[in-house]
Every structure is written in structure tokens, then in C-alpha cells.
Scaffold this motif. Sequence first.
Motif, PDB file in Angstrom:
ATOM      1  N   MET A  27       0.833  -1.201   0.000  1.00 52.81           N
ATOM      2  CA  MET A  27       0.000   0.000   0.000  1.00 52.81           C
ATOM      3  C   MET A  27       0.873   1.258   0.000  1.00 52.81           C
ATOM      4  SD  MET A  27      -3.232   0.723  -0.186  1.00 52.81           S
ATOM      5  CE  MET A  27      -4.386  -0.471   0.469  1.00 52.81           C
ATOM      6  N   ALA A  28       2.054   1.179   0.618  1.00 47.76           N
ATOM      7  CA  ALA A  28       2.945   2.336   0.673  1.00 47.76           C
ATOM      8  C   ALA A  28       3.673   2.560  -0.651  1.00 47.76           C
ATOM      9  CB  ALA A  28       3.962   2.163   1.803  1.00 47.76           C
ATOM     10  N   PRO A 113     -16.767  12.996   3.419  1.00 48.44           N
ATOM     11  CA  PRO A 113     -15.774  14.082   3.334  1.00 48.44           C
ATOM     12  C   PRO A 113     -15.058  14.358   4.653  1.00 48.44           C
ATOM     13  CG  PRO A 113     -17.746  14.694   2.139  1.00 48.44           C
ATOM     14  CD  PRO A 113     -18.050  13.375   2.813  1.00 48.44           C
ATOM     15  N   ASP A 117     -11.583   7.839   5.541  1.00 45.90           N
ATOM     16  CA  ASP A 117     -11.119   6.467   5.810  1.00 45.90           C
ATOM     17  C   ASP A 117     -12.277   5.467   5.824  1.00 45.90           C
ATOM     18  OD1 ASP A 117     -11.682   8.080   8.241  1.00 45.90           O
ATOM     19  OD2 ASP A 117     -11.517   6.149   9.241  1.00 45.90           O
ATOM     20  N   PRO A 139       2.058   9.470  -4.526  1.00 49.58           N
ATOM     21  CA  PRO A 139       2.729   9.160  -3.267  1.00 49.58           C
ATOM     22  C   PRO A 139       3.155   7.692  -3.226  1.00 49.58           C
ATOM     23  CG  PRO A 139       0.695  10.373  -2.857  1.00 49.58           C
ATOM     24  CD  PRO A 139       0.726  10.048  -4.319  1.00 49.58           C
ATOM     25  N   GLY A 140       4.375   7.449  -2.757  1.00 47.39           N
ATOM     26  CA  GLY A 140       4.870   6.086  -2.651  1.00 47.39           C
ATOM     27  C   GLY A 140       5.670   5.636  -3.860  1.00 47.39           C
ATOM     28  N   PHE A 162     -10.421  12.020  -4.827  1.00 51.12           N
ATOM     29  CA  PHE A 162      -9.513  12.174  -3.689  1.00 51.12           C
ATOM     30  C   PHE A 162      -9.832  13.443  -2.894  1.00 51.12           C
ATOM     31  CE2 PHE A 162      -5.669  13.248  -1.445  1.00 51.12           C
ATOM     32  CZ  PHE A 162      -5.235  12.032  -0.983  1.00 51.12           C
ATOM     33  N   ASP A 167      -9.933   1.836  -2.075  1.00 55.05           N
ATOM     34  CA  ASP A 167      -8.562   1.375  -2.247  1.00 55.05           C
ATOM     35  C   ASP A 167      -8.610  -0.073  -2.710  1.00 55.05           C
ATOM     36  OD1 ASP A 167      -7.461   3.837  -1.085  1.00 55.05           O
ATOM     37  OD2 ASP A 167      -8.420   3.083   0.726  1.00 55.05           O
ATOM     38  N   PRO A 180      -3.714   2.365  -3.915  1.00 55.00           N
ATOM     39  CA  PRO A 180      -4.523   3.275  -3.100  1.00 55.00           C
ATOM     40  C   PRO A 180      -5.149   4.355  -3.983  1.00 55.00           C
ATOM     41  CG  PRO A 180      -2.189   3.752  -2.818  1.00 55.00           C
ATOM     42  CD  PRO A 180      -2.276   2.514  -3.677  1.00 55.00           C
ATOM     43  N   SER A 182      -4.825   7.374  -3.915  1.00 52.61           N
ATOM     44  CA  SER A 182      -3.950   8.530  -4.169  1.00 52.61           C
ATOM     45  C   SER A 182      -3.140   8.377  -5.452  1.00 52.61           C
ATOM     46  CB  SER A 182      -3.002   8.711  -2.980  1.00 52.61           C
ATOM     47  OG  SER A 182      -2.234   7.540  -2.795  1.00 52.61           O
TER      48      SER A 182
ATOM     49  N   LYS B  25      -5.412   2.549   5.590  1.00 53.29           N
ATOM     50  CA  LYS B  25      -6.195   3.721   5.166  1.00 53.29           C
ATOM     51  C   LYS B  25      -5.363   4.998   5.325  1.00 53.29           C
ATOM     52  CE  LYS B  25      -9.997   1.820   3.783  1.00 53.29           C
ATOM     53  NZ  LYS B  25     -10.200   1.740   2.319  1.00 53.29           N
ATOM     54  N   LEU B  27      -2.170   5.278   4.917  1.00 51.10           N
ATOM     55  CA  LEU B  27      -1.243   5.350   3.784  1.00 51.10           C
ATOM     56  C   LEU B  27      -1.965   5.753   2.506  1.00 51.10           C
ATOM     57  CD1 LEU B  27       0.955   2.195   4.424  1.00 51.10           C
ATOM     58  CD2 LEU B  27       1.792   4.544   4.303  1.00 51.10           C
ATOM     59  N   ALA B  28      -3.240   5.356   2.387  1.00 48.86           N
ATOM     60  CA  ALA B  28      -3.997   5.661   1.177  1.00 48.86           C
ATOM     61  C   ALA B  28      -4.380   7.141   1.111  1.00 48.86           C
ATOM     62  CB  ALA B  28      -5.253   4.793   1.108  1.00 48.86           C
ATOM     63  N   VAL B  29      -4.500   7.798   2.282  1.00 45.74           N
ATOM     64  CA  VAL B  29      -4.834   9.227   2.326  1.00 45.74           C
ATOM     65  C   VAL B  29      -3.729   9.925   3.121  1.00 45.74           C
ATOM     66  CG1 VAL B  29      -6.663  10.907   2.728  1.00 45.74           C
ATOM     67  CG2 VAL B  29      -7.250   8.497   2.449  1.00 45.74           C
ATOM     68  N   PRO B  30      -2.589  10.215   2.483  1.00 37.78           N
ATOM     69  CA  PRO B  30      -1.427  10.732   3.230  1.00 37.78           C
ATOM     70  C   PRO B  30      -1.761  12.027   3.983  1.00 37.78           C
ATOM     71  CG  PRO B  30      -0.807  10.118   0.995  1.00 37.78           C
ATOM     72  CD  PRO B  30      -2.297  10.047   1.063  1.00 37.78           C
ATOM     73  N   TYR B  32      -3.899  12.479   6.396  1.00 39.51           N
ATOM     74  CA  TYR B  32      -5.215  12.476   7.043  1.00 39.51           C
ATOM     75  C   TYR B  32      -5.161  11.631   8.320  1.00 39.51           C
ATOM     76  CZ  TYR B  32      -9.915  10.859   8.108  1.00 39.51           C
ATOM     77  OH  TYR B  32     -11.069  10.518   8.769  1.00 39.51           O
ATOM     78  N   VAL B  34      -6.532   9.168  10.781  1.00 33.84           N
ATOM     79  CA  VAL B  34      -7.519   8.093  10.867  1.00 33.84           C
ATOM     80  C   VAL B  34      -7.809   7.800  12.341  1.00 33.84           C
ATOM     81  CG1 VAL B  34      -8.030   5.704  10.250  1.00 33.84           C
ATOM     82  CG2 VAL B  34      -6.594   7.098   8.750  1.00 33.84           C
ATOM     83  N   ARG B 141     -12.339  19.145  12.151  1.00 34.03           N
ATOM     84  CA  ARG B 141     -12.641  18.132  11.144  1.00 34.03           C
ATOM     85  C   ARG B 141     -13.243  18.801   9.903  1.00 34.03           C
ATOM     86  NH1 ARG B 141     -12.220  12.952  10.695  1.00 34.03           N
ATOM     87  NH2 ARG B 141     -11.239  12.819  12.718  1.00 34.03           N
ATOM     88  N   GLU B 145     -11.862  19.027   6.096  1.00 30.88           N
ATOM     89  CA  GLU B 145     -12.753  18.624   5.014  1.00 30.88           C
ATOM     90  C   GLU B 145     -12.773  19.683   3.915  1.00 30.88           C
ATOM     91  OE1 GLU B 145     -16.670  17.687   6.454  1.00 30.88           O
ATOM     92  OE2 GLU B 145     -17.584  18.247   4.553  1.00 30.88           O
ATOM     93  N   GLU B 177       1.206  16.561   0.081  1.00 30.38           N
ATOM     94  CA  GLU B 177       0.694  16.380  -1.290  1.00 30.38           C
ATOM     95  C   GLU B 177      -0.320  17.455  -1.664  1.00 30.38           C
ATOM     96  OE1 GLU B 177       1.310  14.204  -3.871  1.00 30.38           O
ATOM     97  OE2 GLU B 177       3.022  13.366  -2.822  1.00 30.38           O
ATOM     98  N   ARG B 179      -2.671  18.730   0.009  1.00 30.89           N
ATOM     99  CA  ARG B 179      -4.030  18.553   0.500  1.00 30.89           C
ATOM    100  C   ARG B 179      -4.155  18.781   2.013  1.00 30.89           C
ATOM    101  NH1 ARG B 179      -8.079  18.635   2.546  1.00 30.89           N
ATOM    102  NH2 ARG B 179     -10.095  17.716   1.990  1.00 30.89           N
ATOM    103  N   TYR B 180      -3.668  17.849   2.821  1.00 32.80           N
ATOM    104  CA  TYR B 180      -3.889  17.939   4.262  1.00 32.80           C
ATOM    105  C   TYR B 180      -2.743  18.662   4.974  1.00 32.80           C
ATOM    106  CZ  TYR B 180      -7.895  14.845   4.047  1.00 32.80           C
ATOM    107  OH  TYR B 180      -9.127  14.320   3.779  1.00 32.80           O
ATOM    108  N   PRO B 216       3.470   7.904   2.996  1.00 31.00           N
ATOM    109  CA  PRO B 216       4.150   6.881   2.189  1.00 31.00           C
ATOM    110  C   PRO B 216       5.515   7.410   1.750  1.00 31.00           C
ATOM    111  CG  PRO B 216       1.953   7.386   1.323  1.00 31.00           C
ATOM    112  CD  PRO B 216       2.286   8.437   2.334  1.00 31.00           C
ATOM    113  N   THR B 219       6.684  11.071  -0.737  1.00 33.54           N
ATOM    114  CA  THR B 219       5.517  11.933  -0.665  1.00 33.54           C
ATOM    115  C   THR B 219       5.990  13.376  -0.532  1.00 33.54           C
ATOM    116  OG1 THR B 219       4.195  10.206   0.368  1.00 33.54           O
ATOM    117  CG2 THR B 219       3.471  12.461   0.735  1.00 33.54           C
TER     118      THR B 219
END
Lengths: 188, 288
Positions: A27-28, A113, A117, A139-140, A162, A167, A180, A182, B25, B27-30, B32, B34, B141, B145, B177, B179-180, B216, B219
Motif C-alpha cells: 500500500m505504501a 468528506p 477512511d 505518493p509512494g 480524492f 482502495d 490506493p 492517491s 487507510k 497510507l492511502a490518504v497521506p 489524514y 484516521v 474536522r 474537510e 501532497e 491537501r492535508y 508513504p 511523498t
Amino acid sequence: MTAILTGGFADPAPQSAHAFRALLEAMARPGRIHTVLGAEPPAPLSVAAGVTLLTLTDATTPLHLAGAYDCADLRSWIAFHCGAPLVSAQEAQFALGAWEDLHPVTQFKIGDPAYPDRSATLIVEMPELTATGARLTGPGIAAEARLSLPETAAFQANRKLFPLGFDVILTCDKRLAALPRSTKVEAN
Amino acid sequence: MTDQAYNFAYLDEQTKRMLRRALLKALAVPGYQVPFASREMPMPYGWGTGGVQVTAACLTPVDRLKVIDQGADDTTNAVSIRRFFQRTSGVAVTEATAEATIIQTRHRIPEQPLSEGQILVYQVPIPEPLRFLEPRETETRKMHELEEYGLMHVKLYEDIARHGEVSTAYAYPVKVEGRYVMDPSPIPKFDNPKLNDSPAIQLFGAGRECRIYALPPFTKVVSLDFDDHPFQASKAEHNCDLCGCGTSYLDEVITDDQGSRMFVCSDTDFCATRQAEGHRGRLSPEAA
């Protein structure tokens, strides 16, 4: 019947730890292919998808089985080894199936939003999985990666959502890779 | 000697699965944060319970673990966490940055560049970068958003208006990236550039606040700044008094009640390695 009781992790703590490290690295580093061992699930489930289910799912994770994967043997095996409740695609936290059986993939949860997750993770069983084909960046990935994706349009649409989106963990035999939300996907 | 009364790496398998799902999750949304169901650990909040849970979820029997506290391998927090994992998982441990596969850190990034295959686990006290500007979770939050980060720039601007420069020296906010906005944990802003484009996986665990987030490898992580006040990674304007290094992050140590002081590398492994290579600083003992 006995086939249902066997095929789980023999030594769950270290085996799931090794399996998770492969999933974490996958995933990374989208596109990177890892080999995993430890599960011997009944057909048609692959070793890699079986390992992924054993490592990530339990009674708290609603699971959707699609197409040929929604069979009696697999339902029983998952009930015994994972205990994941089986649900419709719209309610699923994890979904398992061949790519065409998971369609339309827009039916899966993409998160909220405020809580991106809370989205689905699709475990996609692939006839083959190689580091060729669609171009991945994001990313990654240092420069670019290649992965034999089943298609590109659905992943491009997912990327546009995004930070929302699903995922994907792609599995084939003993190998797995991840994509993912991203990651930017371009057709070769 | 492993304590057989516990599962491998202390936590039960169901807890690890919960942590592992949150990590994927993250890693999927760097960047953010969780939410996760943080557990009571056999150490107090503030001692790295978040980092310990993330490490426990990632640890395999073949890993080599390094634990640092403010760069040092030999302080109470680092020693007790290292011993905790030695007792509950039996993994090998090391003080050498290059040999470690998992590095749990409190408030520093090692001087030696990390490489692929390494995981850096941060202990995070307050994961929310906007928390001291807006105490309500419901509001922060919403701000994440809507990408409503103007308040953070106002805070940095007020620093400049009062002090002539951005005086935030640690936990310096970054944007991931594009975003966050993310709190890099209380690392000195000297370490911020190392967050960007790192070949290692970076995971952040906040136990009391029940949040996990991640970067990740490779990034884009940008420290917030202004065009006319660009970000500057600062350190004490001295060389290390033990190894003579002029580029490492330094701790200031008061040595007597006459105002004498010395500056030493905060990264003990980095400093010891340089001394072993023959580098000498202002206060090094004479060669025997």
C-alpha cells in the motif's frame, strides 16, 4: 467439511505480522508486487487473497463476496476463519471478487468528506499480475511504476474523488500489489 | 527472554487487525488522521502509547528495532520501550540507524538518511495541527474537510508580526501532497525537510488522541511559509563539542553553575559513530 476447518494461519501472530508487512509495503509503494504465504483457502480463492482476508478481516468488518467467490465453500471458510459478516456491495468495508464481478465499482463506499477512511477496500482477484502495463505515479512512487491493471478508466475516476475513494488490493496466486486512491493511473 | 504470557508484541490479534486496517487507510490518504480504537497500554499516556501500538502492529519476528527519545538511544523512554518489545516479542534491537528496520522515535528524525525497507514510527502527543487554534474537534474536522487552513497562516503571520520571523521552532506544520495540513509531531523544524520525499515509510501514532496518520515514501511534504518569509530549518549556531559536526541538530547542555555550556549532537548514534571515526570536538578528551 474438513477443508473448511483447515487452511487458516497455523501460527497466527507471526504469520499475520509477515502478511501485514507485505500489505503495508504494497500500500505504501503502489505497483510493487509482494509474495505472501500461510493460507490454503478453498477454490476459487487465491493464497494471497486468503492471506489478506485472514490478516485484515474479522467480525467487525462487513465483507461482500462477488460473482464466483460467493459460493458455499468460501462462505463457510470465511465464517470459520474470519467471522466477517457477509453483506451487500453498498454496505461493505471489504469486497472480494474478480474485477468484472465487482462492477459497477461506483457502488462501493468512498468514505465521507469528514471521514475519508470510511471507504471500501476491494480485494481484486486477477488472472495475472505483473509489473507491466498502466503507468502509476503519486505518493509512494519515486518516478513511476507499472502494473497490469484490469482497466484504467475506473481508477482515474476514483482518483478524481480524492481524498475520497476506494482502495484496491490486487491478488494473483501467492502475489499481491495495492493501488490506493492517491495513485494517478495512465493507460500505457 | 520473551514473556510467554503475552501474544507476540503484546497486543491481541483483533487489536492488531484494527490497527492494521487504520494504517492501510492512513497510507492511502497521506496526512489524514484516521481514528482508531487506542488501547490501554502498560505505560502512561505521553510515553508513546500511540507509537508503541503502531510498532506492535508492524513488528515481525525478524525485525531489528531501534528506539530513540529526542535522538538519544539511552534515555528512560527509549530504554523502557525497547525493553518492552524485547520482553514481549523477542525481536533484535540495535542503536545503529542503518541496521534498524523499524525505528520508533520521540521528537527527532535520525541524522543519517533513511533507506527503503525502513519504517519510522513517530510518537505523537497532539495530532491535530489546528487544535491550539480551534479546540473543537467538530470544527477542525470541518476545516480539514474544506481545506480551510487560513487560520494556520494567520498564526504564522502573527509570529512574524510579533517576532519578525516565524518563531515556531518545533511541531512546525506541513502540507502533504497539496491537501492535508499535518502536525509532524514535535520534531524540531530542523528535521522538517527530511519528511519530504523520504524513501522510508513514516507512520504516526497518537495513543491518547486515538489517531493514526502516515506518509508513504516519496511523498511531497512542504513546510508552510510565505513568499517573503521562506521556511528555514534552524539549529544552534555551533559545532558539536564532542564530534565537531557542524551540520547536525544540537542539544545545549549546562555543565556547571558558572554559565558554562556545551553543545552536543542530539542524535547519540550519529555522534558516537563520528567519534569512533576519529572526529573530535572542542571538549573531546585528548587522544590517549
